[in-house]
Design a protein around this motif. Structure first.
Motif, PDB file in Angstrom:
ATOM      1  N   CYS A 184      -3.504   2.582 -10.237  1.00  0.00           N
ATOM      2  CA  CYS A 184      -3.026   3.052  -8.925  1.00  0.00           C
ATOM      3  C   CYS A 184      -4.205   3.444  -8.029  1.00  0.00           C
ATOM      4  CB  CYS A 184      -2.083   4.236  -9.103  1.00  0.00           C
ATOM      5  SG  CYS A 184      -0.510   3.811  -9.897  1.00  0.00           S
ATOM      6  N   LEU A 185      -5.186   4.155  -8.609  1.00  0.00           N
ATOM      7  CA  LEU A 185      -6.358   4.557  -7.835  1.00  0.00           C
ATOM      8  C   LEU A 185      -7.149   3.335  -7.367  1.00  0.00           C
ATOM      9  CD1 LEU A 185      -8.235   6.774  -6.779  1.00  0.00           C
ATOM     10  CD2 LEU A 185      -9.381   6.755  -9.020  1.00  0.00           C
ATOM     11  N   ASP A 224       1.310   6.650  -6.838  1.00  0.00           N
ATOM     12  CA  ASP A 224       0.390   7.769  -7.091  1.00  0.00           C
ATOM     13  C   ASP A 224       1.163   9.059  -7.312  1.00  0.00           C
ATOM     14  OD1 ASP A 224      -1.761   6.088  -6.803  1.00  0.00           O
ATOM     15  OD2 ASP A 224      -2.063   6.541  -4.685  1.00  0.00           O
ATOM     16  N   ASP A 278      -6.001   0.322  -6.576  1.00  0.00           N
ATOM     17  CA  ASP A 278      -5.333  -0.290  -5.421  1.00  0.00           C
ATOM     18  C   ASP A 278      -5.543   0.528  -4.153  1.00  0.00           C
ATOM     19  OD1 ASP A 278      -4.485  -2.208  -7.182  1.00  0.00           O
ATOM     20  OD2 ASP A 278      -2.499  -1.317  -7.491  1.00  0.00           O
ATOM     21  N   ASP A 279      -5.560   1.858  -4.295  1.00  0.00           N
ATOM     22  CA  ASP A 279      -5.798   2.717  -3.126  1.00  0.00           C
ATOM     23  C   ASP A 279      -7.175   2.451  -2.518  1.00  0.00           C
ATOM     24  OD1 ASP A 279      -3.349   3.824  -3.557  1.00  0.00           O
ATOM     25  OD2 ASP A 279      -4.106   5.568  -4.650  1.00  0.00           O
ATOM     26  N   ALA A 288       0.829  -1.203   0.000  1.00  0.00           N
ATOM     27  CA  ALA A 288       0.000   0.000   0.000  1.00  0.00           C
ATOM     28  C   ALA A 288       0.866   1.256   0.000  1.00  0.00           C
ATOM     29  CB  ALA A 288      -0.923  -0.009   1.216  1.00  0.00           C
ATOM     30  N   THR A 299       2.030   1.763  -3.340  1.00  0.00           N
ATOM     31  CA  THR A 299       0.961   2.272  -4.202  1.00  0.00           C
ATOM     32  C   THR A 299       0.814   3.778  -4.053  1.00  0.00           C
ATOM     33  OG1 THR A 299      -0.207   0.165  -4.015  1.00  0.00           O
ATOM     34  CG2 THR A 299      -1.484   2.052  -4.761  1.00  0.00           C
ATOM     35  N   PHE A 300       0.931   4.280  -2.822  1.00  0.00           N
ATOM     36  CA  PHE A 300       0.857   5.726  -2.610  1.00  0.00           C
ATOM     37  C   PHE A 300       2.044   6.432  -3.284  1.00  0.00           C
ATOM     38  CE2 PHE A 300      -1.349   4.468   1.560  1.00  0.00           C
ATOM     39  CZ  PHE A 300      -2.574   4.378   0.905  1.00  0.00           C
TER      40      PHE A 300
END
Length: 570
Positions: A507-508, A491, A510-511, A484, A487-488
C-alpha cells in the motif's frame, strides 16, 4: 450490515414457490401454540441421533417448567431469557470423533414428550428439534521444510499425526455456548408458499395443516477461533444453554446468514473458509467503536464504487486508445506476469474462493490489454509440433515509430541493474531462512514476496518515460485517480485491521508512486502542442480552426455573388 447482507442474499435465493396440492388454495394456517401458551421445556443430551430413552434421568440435561410463549418480561434479567450451565462427562466414543446430540422438546403444560405415555402425550402439543452439539472441522497440515537442510520447525507430534492421518484430518470440535430461540411468530403461513430460507424451518402438521412453533438453535455469535478440539486430554465438556424468545425479523436475519443454497456448487471447505471470513465481520460488530464501524461501512461502499469506476475507465481508455505514444508497453507485459504469479500463489496456498475469482478476472483484463498494445496474430504456417498454430506478438507501429520505445528500452535497461541483484538476494534469503512445501512453492512464494516488496520498481519505467517526454497527458488520469483513492482507503484498512506487513508495504509503495505522478503533473504544465490520451493535441484543433477562418472570406464572397432571388431565399 446484517440487514444489508440478508436483503442481498434473499434477492438471489428467492424463487417461485409452488403451493402444496394437498392444501386448499390460499388456505392460511395458524400457530399450534397460541400467544402466552404455558409450556414446559425438556433438553436431553445423548449420543443417539434419534432419541427415545425418556426414562434415563442422566440424559435429561435441563428441565424448565411453566415457560410462557412470547413472554419478553420474565427471566433472570427481565428479558424473557433463562440460562443453565453444567459440566458433562465425555463418553469414550465422543473422544474418538463420535457425535453428541441435543434433543429439545417443548410441550404444553401438563403433557410429556414421551409418546409411550398414554394420556400424557399429545402430538399437536409437542414441538421437537435436534441439534448436533459438536462440530467437525478440517485441520490441514502443510508439511514444509528447509529445502537445503531438510529440517523443519513444526511440532513433531503434528508431523506424526500428518503421517498417520494424512494431510487433512477431520476432528470433532466443541463450543460451550448455545442459545435455544423460540420464535415469537403467529403469521398465517400458507403451506408451500413460505419464502426461502424460512421454508426450511416452518414445519406443518400433515393432518391439521397448522404449523409448529419455530425452534431455532442460534450459534451465530460463536466465533470459529473459540472452538477447541475434543481429544483424550479432556475429561468433561462445559455446556451453557440459554433460552430466549426471538422476533420474526431477527430470526429472518439469522436464517438468511446461515442458509446455504441447494444449488450451490462450491465444496465444503469453501464454506469453512466463508465461516472464518465471517468471524472478522462478527468481531468488528462486537468490538469496534460504533462510530468507527459506521465510518468503515461508508468507506467500504466508497471503495467499491471507486473500484468499479477505475475498472470502467481503464476499459474505456484502452478501448479508445489510438496511439501508444508515452505509454510503457513493457510495464503492461510485466503486469500480466505479476498477475499470473499472484494467481498461482493464492491457488497454491488455498486462499478464499472469492479472492481467487477476483485475481483471475484481473488477469483476464491484463491479457486483454496485451491485444491493445501489441498486434497478436495466429501463425498457421509455422505450427507448434505441426499441430497447434503459433501465437505471434508484434509491436504496434505507433509504438515502434515513436520515441516511447527508445525510452521504454532505456528504462528497463537501467531497471535491470537494480532489479536483478535484488531478485537474486531475495531468492537466496527465501531459500536459506524460509520453509516451503517444495521447489514449486519456493518459486511462487519467492516471486510473490519479491513483487510485493520491490514491486514499485516495475512502475518506474512509466515515470522515466514521463520525465523524458516532459509530459503526463498520455496517462489515464481518471483511472489512476480512482485507484489512488482506493489505495488511500486500503491504507486505512491496513492499519485498522490486522494485515501482513508485506501488504502494508504494498500500500505504501502505491502511495509513493502516485505522489510522484502528481509531482510530474505539477511540473509538466499544460502544453497545447502535447498529445493527450486520445492521440490528439490542441495544435490540431487550432489548425482546423485557422483553416476554417481562411475559407470564411471565400464563403462570404460566394454568398455575396449569389443572384438576387437566392439572396432573398437566404
Amino acid at each position: 450490515i446484517i440487514f444489508i447482507i440478508w436483503a442481498i442474499s434473499s434477492w438471489f435465493r428467492r424463487g417461485p414457490s409452488t403451493p402444496d396440492p394437498s392444501t386448499p388454495a390460499g388456505a392460511p394456517s395458524r400457530n399450534l401454540f397460541p400467544k402466552e401458551t404455558l409450556m414446559d421445556m425438556y433438553v436431553y443430551v445423548s449420543q443417539d441421533e434419534v432419541f427415545s430413552d425418556f426414562n434415563n434421568t442422566e440424559a435429561l440435561f435441563w428441565f424448565h417448567r411453566d415457560l410462557v410463549y412470547g413472554d419478553w418480561a420474565t427471566g433472570e434479567n427481565g428479558d424473557g431469557c433463562y440460562e443453565h450451565h453444567k459440566e458433562m462427562e465425555i463418553p469414550e466414543t465422543v473422544q474418538q470423533n463420535g457425535s453428541l446430540y441435543m434433543h429439545v422438546y417443548f410441550t404444553k403444560s401438563g403433557f410429556h414428550p414421551d409418546p409411550k405415555r398414554k394420556g400424557q402425550y399429545r402430538r399437536l402439543a409437542t414441538v421437537h428439534a435436534t441439534r448436533m452439539l459438536n462440530k467437525f472441522k478440517r485441520r490441514k497440515f502443510q508439511k514444509t521444510k528447509n529445502l537445503l537442510t531438510g529440517e523443519t520447525e513444526a511440532d513433531p507430534e503434528m508431523i506424526k499425526r500428518a503421517e498417520s492421518h494424512g494431510p487433512v484430518e477431520i476432528i470433532s470440535h466443541w463450543h460451550p455456548n448455545l442459545t435455544i430461540n423460540m420464535v415469537d411468530d403467529h403469521t398465517a403461513w400458507v403451506k408451500g408458499s413460505v419464502p426461502p430460507p424460512l421454508d426450511q424451518h416452518v414445519k406443518f402438521d400433515a393432518v391439521s395443516g397448522d404449523y409448529y412453533p419455530i425452534v431455532y438453535f442460534n450459534d451465530y455469535w460463536n466465533l470459529q477461533k473459540d472452538y477447541y478440539p475434543i481429544n483424550d486430554t479432556l475429561k468433561t465438556l462445559p455446556l451453557r444453554l440459554s433460552y430466549c424468545p426471538l422476533s420474526l425479523w431477527r430470526w429472518q436475519l439469522y436464517a438468511a446468514q446461515n442458509a446455504r443454497s441447494p444449488w450451490n456448487f462450491l465444496p465444503e471447505d469453501t464454506y469453512e473458509q466463508s465461516d472464518e471470513d465471517q468471524d472478522s465481520v462478527k468481531v468488528a460488530l462486537l468490538e469496534t467503536n460504533p462510530y468507527l464501524l459506521g465510518l468503515t461501512i461508508v468507506v467500504s461502499i466508497v471503495h467499491s464504487i471507486f473500484e468499479f469506476l477505475a475498472f470502467k475507465n481503464d476499459i474505456q481508455f484502452w478501448n479508445s486508445r489510438q496511439s501508444l505514444e508515452g505509454l510503457s508497453v513493457r510495464s503492461i507485459i510485466f503486469g500480466v506476469f505479476q498477475s499470473l504469479v499472484v494467481l498461482l500463489y493464492i491457488l497454491d496456498n488455498e486462499t478464499n474462493f472469492v479472492v481467487q475469482v477476483s485475481v483471475f478476472i484481473g488477469l483476464l483484463i491484463d491479457l486483454w490489454k496485451i491485444t491493445k498494445v501489441m498486434d497478436v496474430k495466429l501463425d498457421r504456417e509455422n505450427k507448434i509440433a505441426g499441430i497447434l498454430p503459433r501465437l505471434v506478438f508484434k509491436d504496434k507501429s505507433t509504438y515502434v515509430q515513436s520515441s516511447t520505445k527508445i525510452y521504454d528500452d532505456m528504462a528497463f535497461r537501467y531497471l535491470s541493474w537494480l532489479l536483478y541483484p535484488l531478485f537474486g538476494c531475495y531468492a537466496i534469503y527465501s531459500l536459506l531462512y524460509v520453509e516451503h512445501k517444495g521447489w514449486y512453492s519456493w518459486v511462487l512464494s519467492m516471486l510473490y514476496g519479491f513483487l510485493l516488496t520491490f514491486g514499485f520498481i516495475t512502475m518506474t519505467p512509466q515515470l522515466f518515460i514521463n520525465y523524458k517526454m516532459k509530459s503526463v497527458a498520455h496517462l489515464p488520469w481518471r483511472m489512476l485517480t480512482y485507484k489512488a483513492l482506493n489505495t488511500f482507503i486500503d491504507d486505512l484498512f491496513a492499519f485498522v485491521i490486522k494485515m501482513p506487513m508485506m501488504y502494508r508495504i504494498g500500500c505504501l509503495r502505491d502511495d509513493v508512486v502516485f505522489f510522484i505522478y502528481l509531482y510530474q503533473r505539477w511540473i509538466y504544465r499544460v502544453d497545447p502542442n502535447r498529445v493527450n490520451e486520445f492521440g490528439t493535441s490542441g495544435a490540431d484543433h487550432s489548425q482546423d480552426n485557422t483553416a476554417a477562418v481562411d475559407t470564411a472570406p471565400d464563403t462570404a464572397a460566394a454568398i455575396t455573388d449569389k443572384p438576387e432571388g437566392e439572396k432573398k431565399n437566404d
